[in-house]
Design a protein around this motif. Structure first.
Motif, PDB file in Angstrom:
ATOM      1  N   VAL A 159      29.763  43.573  -3.230  1.00 24.41           N
ATOM      2  CA  VAL A 159      31.179  43.821  -2.969  1.00 24.41           C
ATOM      3  C   VAL A 159      31.440  45.323  -2.960  1.00 24.41           C
ATOM      4  CG1 VAL A 159      33.512  43.503  -3.877  1.00 24.41           C
ATOM      5  CG2 VAL A 159      31.880  41.606  -3.933  1.00 24.41           C
ATOM      6  N   ASN A 160      30.782  46.023  -3.881  1.00 25.84           N
ATOM      7  CA  ASN A 160      30.839  47.484  -3.919  1.00 25.84           C
ATOM      8  C   ASN A 160      29.764  48.023  -2.988  1.00 25.84           C
ATOM      9  OD1 ASN A 160      30.724  50.220  -4.476  1.00 25.84           O
ATOM     10  ND2 ASN A 160      30.918  49.969  -6.701  1.00 25.84           N
ATOM     11  N   THR A 161      30.165  48.613  -1.883  1.00 25.07           N
ATOM     12  CA  THR A 161      29.205  49.056  -0.868  1.00 25.07           C
ATOM     13  C   THR A 161      28.295  50.177  -1.348  1.00 25.07           C
ATOM     14  OG1 THR A 161      30.889  50.551   0.034  1.00 25.07           O
ATOM     15  CG2 THR A 161      30.685  48.362   1.048  1.00 25.07           C
ATOM     16  N   ASN A 162      28.609  50.778  -2.481  1.00 25.47           N
ATOM     17  CA  ASN A 162      27.753  51.833  -3.026  1.00 25.47           C
ATOM     18  C   ASN A 162      26.554  51.268  -3.784  1.00 25.47           C
ATOM     19  OD1 ASN A 162      29.412  53.930  -2.067  1.00 25.47           O
ATOM     20  ND2 ASN A 162      30.777  53.743  -3.842  1.00 25.47           N
ATOM     21  N   GLN A 163      26.548  49.965  -3.999  1.00 29.40           N
ATOM     22  CA  GLN A 163      25.461  49.335  -4.734  1.00 29.40           C
ATOM     23  C   GLN A 163      24.473  48.676  -3.777  1.00 29.40           C
ATOM     24  OE1 GLN A 163      27.344  46.661  -7.494  1.00 29.40           O
ATOM     25  NE2 GLN A 163      27.962  48.297  -8.887  1.00 29.40           N
ATOM     26  N   LYS A 164      23.209  48.555  -4.230  1.00 27.26           N
ATOM     27  CA  LYS A 164      22.155  47.971  -3.409  1.00 27.26           C
ATOM     28  C   LYS A 164      21.876  46.514  -3.768  1.00 27.26           C
ATOM     29  CE  LYS A 164      19.754  52.368  -2.642  1.00 27.26           C
ATOM     30  NZ  LYS A 164      18.463  53.104  -2.789  1.00 27.26           N
ATOM     31  N   PHE A 176      38.211  36.524  -4.936  1.00 25.09           N
ATOM     32  CA  PHE A 176      37.669  35.174  -4.896  1.00 25.09           C
ATOM     33  C   PHE A 176      37.760  34.506  -6.266  1.00 25.09           C
ATOM     34  CE2 PHE A 176      35.242  37.499  -1.603  1.00 25.09           C
ATOM     35  CZ  PHE A 176      35.623  36.750  -0.496  1.00 25.09           C
ATOM     36  N   SER A 177      38.171  33.257  -6.266  1.00 26.08           N
ATOM     37  CA  SER A 177      38.160  32.474  -7.504  1.00 26.08           C
ATOM     38  C   SER A 177      36.819  31.767  -7.637  1.00 26.08           C
ATOM     39  CB  SER A 177      39.286  31.440  -7.480  1.00 26.08           C
ATOM     40  OG  SER A 177      39.131  30.566  -6.364  1.00 26.08           O
ATOM     41  N   SER A 178      36.402  31.524  -8.864  1.00 19.28           N
ATOM     42  CA  SER A 178      35.163  30.794  -9.127  1.00 19.28           C
ATOM     43  C   SER A 178      35.528  29.344  -9.412  1.00 19.28           C
ATOM     44  CB  SER A 178      34.426  31.408 -10.322  1.00 19.28           C
ATOM     45  OG  SER A 178      33.244  30.695 -10.604  1.00 19.28           O
ATOM     46  N   ASP A 179      35.297  28.462  -8.419  1.00 13.95           N
ATOM     47  CA  ASP A 179      35.798  27.090  -8.503  1.00 13.95           C
ATOM     48  C   ASP A 179      34.722  26.042  -8.767  1.00 13.95           C
ATOM     49  OD1 ASP A 179      38.552  27.774  -7.899  1.00 13.95           O
ATOM     50  OD2 ASP A 179      37.833  28.231  -5.874  1.00 13.95           O
ATOM     51  N   TYR A 180      33.462  26.364  -8.506  1.00 11.86           N
ATOM     52  CA  TYR A 180      32.381  25.401  -8.751  1.00 11.86           C
ATOM     53  C   TYR A 180      31.127  26.184  -9.108  1.00 11.86           C
ATOM     54  CZ  TYR A 180      29.035  21.587  -8.005  1.00 11.86           C
ATOM     55  OH  TYR A 180      28.046  20.650  -8.167  1.00 11.86           O
ATOM     56  N   GLN A 181      30.695  26.077 -10.363  1.00 15.58           N
ATOM     57  CA  GLN A 181      29.532  26.831 -10.814  1.00 15.58           C
ATOM     58  C   GLN A 181      28.244  26.103 -10.433  1.00 15.58           C
ATOM     59  OE1 GLN A 181      29.735  27.872 -14.951  1.00 15.58           O
ATOM     60  NE2 GLN A 181      31.619  29.060 -14.722  1.00 15.58           N
ATOM     61  N   ASP A 226      29.758  38.448 -12.605  1.00 19.18           N
ATOM     62  CA  ASP A 226      29.296  38.848 -13.931  1.00 19.18           C
ATOM     63  C   ASP A 226      29.840  37.809 -14.908  1.00 19.18           C
ATOM     64  OD1 ASP A 226      29.441  40.025 -16.595  1.00 19.18           O
ATOM     65  OD2 ASP A 226      28.874  41.922 -15.668  1.00 19.18           O
ATOM     66  N   THR A 227      28.952  37.091 -15.589  1.00 18.01           N
ATOM     67  CA  THR A 227      29.383  35.979 -16.438  1.00 18.01           C
ATOM     68  C   THR A 227      30.344  36.436 -17.527  1.00 18.01           C
ATOM     69  OG1 THR A 227      27.270  34.863 -16.032  1.00 18.01           O
ATOM     70  CG2 THR A 227      28.560  34.096 -17.906  1.00 18.01           C
ATOM     71  N   LYS A 228      30.125  37.608 -18.080  1.00 19.09           N
ATOM     72  CA  LYS A 228      30.950  38.089 -19.189  1.00 19.09           C
ATOM     73  C   LYS A 228      32.335  38.512 -18.724  1.00 19.09           C
ATOM     74  CE  LYS A 228      30.914  41.351 -23.062  1.00 19.09           C
ATOM     75  NZ  LYS A 228      30.142  42.425 -23.758  1.00 19.09           N
ATOM     76  N   THR A 229      32.407  39.266 -17.632  1.00 20.61           N
ATOM     77  CA  THR A 229      33.692  39.814 -17.185  1.00 20.61           C
ATOM     78  C   THR A 229      34.378  38.945 -16.139  1.00 20.61           C
ATOM     79  OG1 THR A 229      32.716  41.117 -15.382  1.00 20.61           O
ATOM     80  CG2 THR A 229      32.793  42.130 -17.580  1.00 20.61           C
ATOM     81  N   GLY A 230      33.606  38.118 -15.430  1.00 16.28           N
ATOM     82  CA  GLY A 230      34.164  37.314 -14.355  1.00 16.28           C
ATOM     83  C   GLY A 230      34.331  38.069 -13.049  1.00 16.28           C
ATOM     84  N   ASN A 231      33.957  39.345 -13.028  1.00 18.52           N
ATOM     85  CA  ASN A 231      34.097  40.144 -11.813  1.00 18.52           C
ATOM     86  C   ASN A 231      33.103  39.691 -10.745  1.00 18.52           C
ATOM     87  OD1 ASN A 231      36.091  41.712 -13.017  1.00 18.52           O
ATOM     88  ND2 ASN A 231      34.618  43.220 -13.788  1.00 18.52           N
ATOM     89  N   VAL A 232      33.554  39.636  -9.498  1.00 14.59           N
ATOM     90  CA  VAL A 232      32.684  39.269  -8.387  1.00 14.59           C
ATOM     91  C   VAL A 232      31.793  40.457  -8.041  1.00 14.59           C
ATOM     92  CG1 VAL A 232      32.575  38.528  -5.985  1.00 14.59           C
ATOM     93  CG2 VAL A 232      34.346  37.607  -7.493  1.00 14.59           C
ATOM     94  N   VAL A 233      30.491  40.216  -8.030  1.00 11.11           N
ATOM     95  CA  VAL A 233      29.511  41.267  -7.752  1.00 11.11           C
ATOM     96  C   VAL A 233      28.987  41.158  -6.322  1.00 11.11           C
ATOM     97  CG1 VAL A 233      27.291  42.245  -8.461  1.00 11.11           C
ATOM     98  CG2 VAL A 233      28.845  41.303 -10.182  1.00 11.11           C
ATOM     99  N   LEU A 234      28.689  39.926  -5.893  1.00  4.67           N
ATOM    100  CA  LEU A 234      28.186  39.671  -4.545  1.00  4.67           C
ATOM    101  C   LEU A 234      29.021  38.583  -3.892  1.00  4.67           C
ATOM    102  CD1 LEU A 234      24.312  39.396  -5.214  1.00  4.67           C
ATOM    103  CD2 LEU A 234      25.591  41.453  -4.610  1.00  4.67           C
ATOM    104  N   SER A 235      29.123  38.645  -2.572  1.00  2.00           N
ATOM    105  CA  SER A 235      29.770  37.562  -1.826  1.00  2.00           C
ATOM    106  C   SER A 235      29.021  37.343  -0.524  1.00  2.00           C
ATOM    107  CB  SER A 235      31.239  37.888  -1.541  1.00  2.00           C
ATOM    108  OG  SER A 235      31.336  38.973  -0.632  1.00  2.00           O
ATOM    109  N   ASP A 236      29.204  36.152   0.050  1.00  2.00           N
ATOM    110  CA  ASP A 236      28.500  35.839   1.289  1.00  2.00           C
ATOM    111  C   ASP A 236      29.185  36.500   2.484  1.00  2.00           C
ATOM    112  OD1 ASP A 236      30.710  34.312   2.093  1.00  2.00           O
ATOM    113  OD2 ASP A 236      29.908  32.508   1.184  1.00  2.00           O
ATOM    114  N   GLN A 237      28.542  36.309   3.634  1.00  2.00           N
ATOM    115  CA  GLN A 237      29.080  36.888   4.869  1.00  2.00           C
ATOM    116  C   GLN A 237      29.465  35.794   5.851  1.00  2.00           C
ATOM    117  OE1 GLN A 237      29.462  40.416   5.216  1.00  2.00           O
ATOM    118  NE2 GLN A 237      29.139  40.091   3.033  1.00  2.00           N
ATOM    119  N   LEU A 238      29.846  34.623   5.320  1.00  2.00           N
ATOM    120  CA  LEU A 238      30.211  33.508   6.196  1.00  2.00           C
ATOM    121  C   LEU A 238      31.511  33.795   6.937  1.00  2.00           C
ATOM    122  CD1 LEU A 238      29.376  30.483   3.864  1.00  2.00           C
ATOM    123  CD2 LEU A 238      28.002  31.416   5.712  1.00  2.00           C
TER     124      LEU A 238
END
Length: 467
Positions: free
Chosen positions: A366-371, A412-417, A455-467
């Motif tokens: 999500v952060n384009t500065n990360q690999k 994005f909400s996390s609706d199904y783990q 991130d399980t602890k913070t709930g922040n979205v780190v990666l997302s798909d490109q659908l």
């Protein structure tokens, strides 16, 4: 008119047979060990067509019954041209299956120790050395007797064996210990131990003339090159995340080292004469794993673990020339020269019955500065899905959650783990889980819009798909 039509058909058939016979690859075969479908796929390199499957077991998860008798986790392969025998290792059932390449029939199944990984024929084809990765020894099988005759103690978790061309020495990498053991093949004793850069080395290969031995480090994305004259490490090359298999081939009279990099979907090519300088990169399909060149150095075949395919690469142009659908989750791949006498024989082969194609989904930062990057392969297994996962360049030793979201766009909400996991010290994770349970005619099951990693602890979205 009818007689003329029949005569023309006969002539065309004869021309087809003559053309096939004239192909330099008509008697050769390409084999892959498929870990989810528990089959061996057989490809004709003269046509780049799938001939069929050798069934060794049932597809996952049908292997979980206490009464199951087939093979599980079909994985490792090696071929003996002299014997026309294919050796197949099944990790989950501790088996080495010997198959006639002429008839595609099972000759014998030999059971060894816990979690064997790869078989290797001695250069004279009299023995098969099997790395028993779940223990600390090599199982030596007599090919004539088709039985285990000896166990050679080595470092814990042997990954694979590669012999010098004269058959005198065996170089053995480890998947749990950061060393290579050199074993005297006549006395079955370790004569030297070479420390290497990391403990996870699943694959090792000798150059055609025996001057180099290369091994992959899947955990750190490197290749170690050993000089056999000095029996020491000559060079360590950073190749990329999930470095899987390595091989050598003479391409245009130059010795080249070929490496599959699963985390980057790359084939990397290195020139041995230029101190293993990288000279080419070929973009390959989803998660390249096993690879093997044709004997003449003109073709290379690569198994795609997530795409359930084999790709043929023209080594003269470094271009993909064919993509072939095969069984599910190919691991090891071998090119077998002169595997069959009758080029039209298909006895013992079954049609490919993996009707549901695997869906491969890429996840980007999500952060384009990360690999950070991830890739999942979703395979239908009845009422559920098998979700295979690879993530790289995340934060080390951190808990993450793979989930589905009903949100059309961020946030994005996390609706199904689907899965929660911890990365290793290098920020990587490889694993699988089952989920996405299907309900017939369920509208709700169709409502998920995106795949995310949080991130399980913070709930922040780190990666997302490109659908």
């Amino acid at each position: 008119m009818k007689m003329k039509t029949i005569a023309l058909a006969v002539i065309l058939n004869l021309v087809g047979l003559i053309t096939a016979a004239q192909s330099p690859y008509a008697h050769d075969r390409v084999y892959t060990g498929n870990q989810v479908s528990n089959t061996v796929s057989v490809v004709d390199p003269s046509t780049n067509k799938l001939l069929g499957e050798i069934k060794l077991g049932k597809p996952y998860p049908n292997v979980l019954s206490p009464l199951y008798k087939g093979q599980a986790l079909v994985h490792g392969l090696r071929y003996s041209q002299e014997k026309k025998i294919l050796a197949v290792v099944s990790i989950g059932s501790n088996a080495v299956t010997l198959i006639s390449t002429e008839t595609n029939q099972i000759l014998k199944t030999i059971y060894v120790g816990r979690s064997p990984h790869e078989p290797t024929f001695t250069p004279d084809s009299k023995q098969i050395w099997v790395s028993v990765r779940g223990e600390a020894y090599i199982s030596v099988i007599d090919v004539e007797k088709m039985a285990e005759i000896r166990r050679v103690p080595v470092a814990d978790g042997p990954g694979m064996v590669s012999f010098t061309p004269d058959g005198k020495l065996a170089y053995i990498c480890s998947s749990f210990t950061p060393e290579v053991d050199i074993v005297d093949a006549a006395t079955y004793t370790i004569v030297k131990k070479i420390p290497v850069t990391s403990p996870f080395s699943p694959n090792i290969f000798t150059s055609p003339k025996g001057e180099w031995i290369a091994m992959t480090h899947k955990d750190t994305g490197k290749v170690t090159i050993i000089n056999t004259a000095s029996q020491s490490v000559a060079k360590v090359i950073t190749t990329g995340a999930i470095t899987n298999h390595v091989s050598f081939s003479y391409v245009k009279n130059k010795l080249m080292m070929l490496v599959t990099v699963g985390g980057e979907n790359k084939l990397r090519v290195f020139d041995a004469a230029q101190d293993f300088k990288q000279t080419d990169t070929v973009n390959i399909g989803a998660l390249p794993h096993g690879l093997w060149p044709s004997t003449d150095g003109k073709l290379l075949y690569v198994g795609l673990e997530f795409a359930d395919q084999v790709q043929a690469v023209d080594l003269q142009t470094m271009k993909i020339i064919s993509t072939i659908q095969i069984g599910q989750s190919p691991q090891a791949l071998v090119y077998a020269e002169n595997a069959v006498t009758n080029i039209n024989a298909k006895s013992g082969l079954s049609a490919l019955n993996d009707t549901a194609s695997t869906q491969v989904i890429a996840l980007n930062a999500v952060n384009t500065n990360q690999k950070s990057h991830g890739r999942i392969a979703v395979r239908s297994i009845g009422l559920a899905d098998l979700v295979e996962q690879i993530f790289t360049s995340l934060q080390p030793n951190i808990s993450y959650t793979l989930a589905l979201s009903r949100s059309d766009k961020a946030p994005f909400s996390s609706d199904y783990q689907i899965n929660t996991f911890d990365t290793d010290a290098n920020g990587k994770y490889m694993g699988q889980s089952t989920g996405l349970v299907k309900t017939i005619n369920s509208v709700d099951s169709q409502s998920f819009r995106h795949v995310i990693l949080t991130d399980t602890k913070t709930g922040n979205v780190v990666l997302s798909d490109q659908l």
